[in-house]
Write a protein that holds these residues in place. Structure first.
Motif, PDB file in Angstrom:
ATOM      1  N   THR A   1       3.315  -4.525  -6.320  1.00 28.19           N
ATOM      2  CA  THR A   1       4.496  -3.965  -5.656  1.00 28.19           C
ATOM      3  C   THR A   1       4.532  -2.446  -5.812  1.00 28.19           C
ATOM      4  OG1 THR A   1       5.722  -4.593  -7.617  1.00 28.19           O
ATOM      5  CG2 THR A   1       6.072  -5.926  -5.688  1.00 28.19           C
ATOM      6  N   VAL A   2       4.093  -1.949  -6.989  1.00 30.06           N
ATOM      7  CA  VAL A   2       4.049  -0.491  -7.179  1.00 30.06           C
ATOM      8  C   VAL A   2       3.046   0.136  -6.219  1.00 30.06           C
ATOM      9  CG1 VAL A   2       3.351   1.308  -8.784  1.00 30.06           C
ATOM     10  CG2 VAL A   2       4.871  -0.478  -9.548  1.00 30.06           C
ATOM     11  N   ASN A   3       1.884  -0.513  -6.067  1.00 26.71           N
ATOM     12  CA  ASN A   3       0.882  -0.005  -5.121  1.00 26.71           C
ATOM     13  C   ASN A   3       1.439   0.033  -3.709  1.00 26.71           C
ATOM     14  OD1 ASN A   3      -1.680   0.720  -6.279  1.00 26.71           O
ATOM     15  ND2 ASN A   3      -1.721  -1.357  -7.068  1.00 26.71           N
TER      16      ASN A   3
ATOM     17  N   GLU B   1       4.606   0.203  -2.884  1.00 22.36           N
ATOM     18  CA  GLU B   1       5.646   1.230  -2.854  1.00 22.36           C
ATOM     19  C   GLU B   1       5.019   2.599  -2.604  1.00 22.36           C
ATOM     20  OE1 GLU B   1       8.853   0.746  -3.143  1.00 22.36           O
ATOM     21  OE2 GLU B   1       9.635   2.749  -3.547  1.00 22.36           O
ATOM     22  N   GLN B   2       3.868   2.828  -3.262  1.00 19.01           N
ATOM     23  CA  GLN B   2       3.215   4.123  -3.069  1.00 19.01           C
ATOM     24  C   GLN B   2       2.691   4.268  -1.634  1.00 19.01           C
ATOM     25  OE1 GLN B   2       0.471   5.473  -6.034  1.00 19.01           O
ATOM     26  NE2 GLN B   2       0.715   7.501  -5.160  1.00 19.01           N
TER      27      GLN B   2
ATOM     28  N   ALA C   1       3.947   7.150   0.905  1.00 13.70           N
ATOM     29  CA  ALA C   1       2.998   8.039   1.581  1.00 13.70           C
ATOM     30  C   ALA C   1       3.236   8.015   3.091  1.00 13.70           C
ATOM     31  CB  ALA C   1       1.569   7.622   1.264  1.00 13.70           C
TER      32      ALA C   1
ATOM     33  N   MET D   1      -6.983  -4.130 -11.315  1.00 16.20           N
ATOM     34  CA  MET D   1      -6.847  -4.490  -9.910  1.00 16.20           C
ATOM     35  C   MET D   1      -7.139  -3.287  -9.040  1.00 16.20           C
ATOM     36  SD  MET D   1      -4.007  -7.135  -9.024  1.00 16.20           S
ATOM     37  CE  MET D   1      -2.761  -5.927  -9.192  1.00 16.20           C
ATOM     38  N   ASN D   2      -7.728  -3.532  -7.897  1.00 13.36           N
ATOM     39  CA  ASN D   2      -8.065  -2.448  -6.989  1.00 13.36           C
ATOM     40  C   ASN D   2      -7.741  -2.870  -5.564  1.00 13.36           C
ATOM     41  OD1 ASN D   2      -8.937   0.006  -6.282  1.00 13.36           O
ATOM     42  ND2 ASN D   2     -11.003  -0.202  -7.117  1.00 13.36           N
TER      43      ASN D   2
ATOM     44  N   VAL E   1      -6.421  -0.450   0.479  1.00  7.59           N
ATOM     45  CA  VAL E   1      -5.425   0.152   1.370  1.00  7.59           C
ATOM     46  C   VAL E   1      -6.053   0.264   2.748  1.00  7.59           C
ATOM     47  CG1 VAL E   1      -3.974   2.144   1.774  1.00  7.59           C
ATOM     48  CG2 VAL E   1      -4.464   1.443  -0.551  1.00  7.59           C
TER      49      VAL E   1
END
Lengths: 147, 127
Positions: free
Chosen positions: B18-20, B22-23, B27, B68-69, B72
Motif C-alpha cells: 500500500t505504501v508503494n 501511495e507513492q 507521483a 519485495m520489488n 511499476v
C-alpha cells in the motif's frame, strides 16, 4: 520507498506549483510594463515542468542510499520567455512611444493568466491534500506503538 | 520460536504494497501538469498474491520475508490530454482514499495481532 518519500514527492509538486503561481503573478503585475532594464516591454514568462528523480535511482532504490529527489518528483526545468511579439498601441504622449507614436505593450491576456493561476491553485490544493493523507498514514504507523 | 505469526508477515507485505502504491499515486498527482507524463501504478492484487505465496513458502522453510520489488507500470486506457499527459485527477483521488483506508485496515490488524500476543502473555486475563 517509504512514506517519507511520498511526502517529498508531494512537496516537490507544492514547490513547483508555487513557483508557477509566482511567475503568473509577475506576468499579471507587469501586464502594462513598457520599460524594463533589458530595454523594451516586459516579456511574458512561462514555466516548463519536467519529471525529476531518475529512473536509474528507481532501479537502485532498494540497494543505494537515498540521494537526490525521490522518484516521481516534479521540477521546473526552465522558465522561458513567451516569443509572442508585443502589442503596438497608439499613444503619442507616452514616454516610451516610438517616432510614429506607437508604444510596445507586453502581449499578456489577463483572462489567460487567471485561468492558468486557477489551474495552478487547484494543483496545489490537490497536492496539499495528498500531503495530508500521507501525514495521516505516517501517524497511523506511529499509533502501532501505542496500546 | 519467533513472536511473529504468519499473518504478521502477510500484513507486512500488504502494508509495504500500500505504501508503494501511495507513492505511485503521489507521483501521478505531483506530475499532473507535466507534459508527456504517463500515469503509473502497480498491479496491487497480482503483487499481493505473489507476496503471499512467497510468505507461505518462507514460513514453511522458517525464513524471513524476502525484499519485495513491485513492478511499476504505465496504466493504459486513460484519456490523454493534448500535451501527452494522461493523469486523471478523479482516478488518483479515489485511489488515494482507497489506499489510505487499506493502510488503516492493515495497521489495525497489526495492532490486533500484537494485542492477541499480549493477551496470551497475560494468560488471557486482563488488557
Amino acid at each position: 520507498m517509504n512514506l517519507f518519500d511520498s511526502l517529498s514527492v508531494s512537496g516537490s509538486a507544492l514547490a513547483a506549483e508555487r513557483q508557477r503561481s509566482e511567475i503568473i503573478a509577475a506576468n499579471m503585475a507587469n501586464a502594462e510594463t513598457t520599460h524594463t532594464e533589458a530595454g523594451g516591454p516586459y516579456r511574458r514568462r512561462e514555466v516548463v515542468f519536467q519529471p525529476a528523480g531518475s529512473s536509474f535511482r528507481l532501479a537502485l532504490a532498494n540497494t543505494a542510499s537515498s540521494m537526490g529527489p525521490a522518484p516521481g518528483s516534479v521540477q521546473i526545468s526552465e522558465v522561458m520567455d513567451d516569443p509572442t511579439p508585443p502589442i503596438m498601441r497608439y499613444e503619442p504622449g507616452h514616454p516610451d512611444a516610438n517616432k510614429d507614436g506607437y508604444v510596445a505593450f507586453p502581449a499578456i491576456n489577463p483572462a489567460m493568466e487567471m485561468v492558468d493561476l486557477m489551474s495552478s491553485v487547484r494543483s496545489y490544493q490537490l497536492n496539499a491534500s495528498a500531503v495530508a493523507a500521507e501525514k495521516q498514514m505516517i501517524q497511523q504507523t506511529v499509533d502501532i506503538l501505542k496500546s | 520460536m519467533t513472536p511473529t505469526t504468519p499473518l504478521l508477515s502477510t500484513l507486512e507485505s500488504f502494508l509495504s504494497l500500500t505504501v508503494n502504491r501511495e507513492q505511485a499515486i503521489s507521483a501521478n498527482m505531483a506530475n499532473v501538469d507535466t507534459p508527456g507524463y504517463r500515469t503509473r501504478d502497480i498491479n496491487f492484487q497480482g503483487e499481493l498474491r505473489k507476496a503471499m505465496n512467497a510468505t507461505q513458502s518462507q514460513s514453511e522453510n522458517g525464513g524471513f520475508t524476502a525484499q519485495m520489488n513491485p513492478v511499476v507500470q504505465e496504466v493504459s486506457g486513460l484519456m490523454e490530454r493534448p500535451d501527452g499527459n494522461n493523469v486523471n485527477l478523479d482516478r488518483e483521488g479515489l485511489l488515494m482514499s482507497e489506499t489510505q483506508l487499506q493502510y488503516q485496515i492493515g495497521v489495525q490488524l497489526v495492532k490486533h495481532q500484537f494485542h492477541q500476543i499480549l493477551s496470551a502473555i497475560n494468560g488471557g486475563g486482563q488488557s
